[in-house]
Design an enzyme around this catalytic site. Structure first.
Site, PDB file in Angstrom:
ATOM      1  N   CYS A 139      -7.661  -2.279   3.295  1.00  0.00           N
ATOM      2  CA  CYS A 139      -7.029  -3.595   3.333  1.00  0.00           C
ATOM      3  C   CYS A 139      -7.119  -4.199   4.743  1.00  0.00           C
ATOM      4  O   CYS A 139      -8.201  -4.520   5.211  1.00  0.00           O
ATOM      5  CB  CYS A 139      -5.610  -3.503   2.811  1.00  0.00           C
ATOM      6  SG  CYS A 139      -4.940  -5.102   2.285  1.00  0.00           S
ATOM      7  N   GLU A 164      -4.480   3.955  -2.778  1.00  0.00           N
ATOM      8  CA  GLU A 164      -3.224   4.697  -2.935  1.00  0.00           C
ATOM      9  C   GLU A 164      -2.276   4.013  -3.913  1.00  0.00           C
ATOM     10  O   GLU A 164      -1.139   4.452  -4.078  1.00  0.00           O
ATOM     11  CB  GLU A 164      -2.533   4.816  -1.563  1.00  0.00           C
ATOM     12  CG  GLU A 164      -1.661   3.654  -1.143  1.00  0.00           C
ATOM     13  CD  GLU A 164      -2.392   2.334  -0.964  1.00  0.00           C
ATOM     14  OE1 GLU A 164      -1.738   1.286  -0.957  1.00  0.00           O
ATOM     15  OE2 GLU A 164      -3.641   2.344  -0.849  1.00  0.00           O
ATOM     16  N   HIS A 168      -6.621  -1.056  -2.382  1.00  0.00           N
ATOM     17  CA  HIS A 168      -5.597  -0.030  -2.179  1.00  0.00           C
ATOM     18  C   HIS A 168      -5.874   1.200  -3.049  1.00  0.00           C
ATOM     19  O   HIS A 168      -5.427   1.262  -4.191  1.00  0.00           O
ATOM     20  CB  HIS A 168      -4.214  -0.587  -2.519  1.00  0.00           C
ATOM     21  CG  HIS A 168      -3.704  -1.569  -1.523  1.00  0.00           C
ATOM     22  ND1 HIS A 168      -2.859  -1.219  -0.491  1.00  0.00           N
ATOM     23  CD2 HIS A 168      -3.923  -2.892  -1.376  1.00  0.00           C
ATOM     24  CE1 HIS A 168      -2.575  -2.296   0.244  1.00  0.00           C
ATOM     25  NE2 HIS A 168      -3.211  -3.321  -0.284  1.00  0.00           N
TER      26      HIS A 168
END
Length: 385
Positions: free
Chosen positions: A267, A359, A357
């Protein structure tokens, strides 16, 4: 009986569009950039994501708050958004993990929100006009006479005088003031230094599951401090604001590349690596925010469905190779919807990054394997690329 006008709330856009609803959460004023997110789930993770600092988040999905609130799903220590807009908030949450209601958390943490507006009409407006400055006003901020709001023009002017996201340096507002360590789950295999640009809690957990001890450091950390840790790699996190303002972190990244320390960014970290490699950044019309955005990996042609939250992007073309101060590099990932750069990879030093992302909690997990790629890069810096 209480005055029904006391519950009136307004969402005011800088172009003069006004949406009238009811106060939700705290009363008062919230100023920020109005952005929308398309996820039908994960509102708690969104609200506590530091990347949303100084933004008023509009939920496209109409029903929000159904699963309540619990401490386990927080991505940081508090709600990070400037304001919040929903259409149909849950009256009573229903989930076995729920510990509190969404509205109570908003009120307790002082987050000004608005409910009962047509959020899909608002999203269509932002899609056509682009993300823009906005304000949520309620309580004494809204002057109501004979059922009509009388100070709308004044509120529009207040919104127009508020700071723009372009040029905003927000890293200092979200970074940790002191370093902390998230230990590896089980035996420690590797150590990672993670300058905190707005890191989410789930990232060190994903690293810990792979035997990595993560040292989360203030954003102003130095290369000497990273080397003192004996770090096997450096992780550049997500975060808010305009990447064009992050000169200090870009300089640190160039020092890391000079030392050939393995580096992985996501990001905001993707934009930082891109700048370190010599690329420019620009403000997107309305950004990518949601949990269903496709990304093409140009190294093998695969497509992943990803979670994203960014309003800025790197300059470049899908699959492009380019020269950098550290040798050749490539635009490794792109979005098929609009051609936006979604990842870069250095070809002669051990560094790569993505705009999304991997995660993501309450989101797609297609990209979770990128953490394994980071492990491979740290254990075999010359061969894992």
């Amino acid at each position: 009986m209480s005055d029904p006008n006391s519950r009136t709330a307004l969402l005011v856009l800088e172009d003069g569009r006004v949406f009238t609803g009811e106060s939700y959460g705290a009363s008062g004023t919230a100023l920020g950039e109005a952005v929308f997110t398309t996820g039908m789930t994960g509102y708690q993770e969104t609200l506590t994501d530091p990347s949303y600092c100084r933004q008023i988040v509009v939920q496209t999905a109409p029903q929000i708050g159904n699963t309540g609130w619990n401490a386990e799903d927080n991505e940081s220590t508090r709600i990070q958004v400037a304001g919040y807009a929903v259409r149909d908030p849950a009256r009573v949450p229903s989930n076995w993990r729920s510990e509190d209601t969404l509205e109570h958390q908003l009120a307790t943490q002082g987050v000004v929100g608005i409910a009962g507006i047509d959020t899909r009409a608002l999203v269509r407006h932002l899609r056509e006009r682009g993300a823009m400055r906005a304000g949520v006003f309620s309580g004494s901020e809204v002057a109501v006479l004979a059922g009509a709001v009388t100070n709308t023009a004044e509120l529009v002017e207040r919104v127009r005088r508020s700071p723009s996201m372009e040029g905003a340096d927000l890293t200092g507002e979200v970074t940790t003031p002191t370093r902390y360590v998230v230990p590896a789950a089980g035996e420690r295999r590797l150590t990672v230094a993670a300058p905190d640009l707005g890191i989410k809690s789930n990232t060190p957990r994903m690293l810990a599951a792979r035997g990595i001890e993560t040292h989360v450091l203030p954003a102003a950390t130095t290369l000497a401090e990273i080397l003192e840790l004996g770090a096997d790699g450096v992780f550049l996190s997500n975060g808010p604001g305009d990447p064009a303002t992050a000169d200090a972190v870009v300089a640190l990244t160039r020092e890391v590349l000079d030392r050939r320390l393995p580096l992985f960014g996501i990001c905001f970290g993707n934009q930082i690596l891109g700048r370190a490699l010599g690329r420019g950044t620009y403000k997107m019309r309305y950004g990518h925010r949601g949990i269903n955005i496709p990304v093409i990996d140009h190294t093998d042609g695969t497509v992943a469905i990803t979670a994203q939250n960014h309003g800025f992007a790197l300059e470049g073309e899908p699959g492009e190779e380019f020269d950098t101060p550290f040798g050749r590099a490539e635009v490794s990932h792109s979005c098929p919807n609009d051609g936006t750069v979604e990842g870069v990879r250095a070809l002669e030093v051990p560094a790569f990054s993505v705009q999304y992302h991997p995660e993501a909690a309450a989101g797609p997990h297609d990209a979770a394997g990128l953490f394994d790629r980071f492990v491979d890069l740290m254990t075999n810096p010359t061969g894992a690329r």
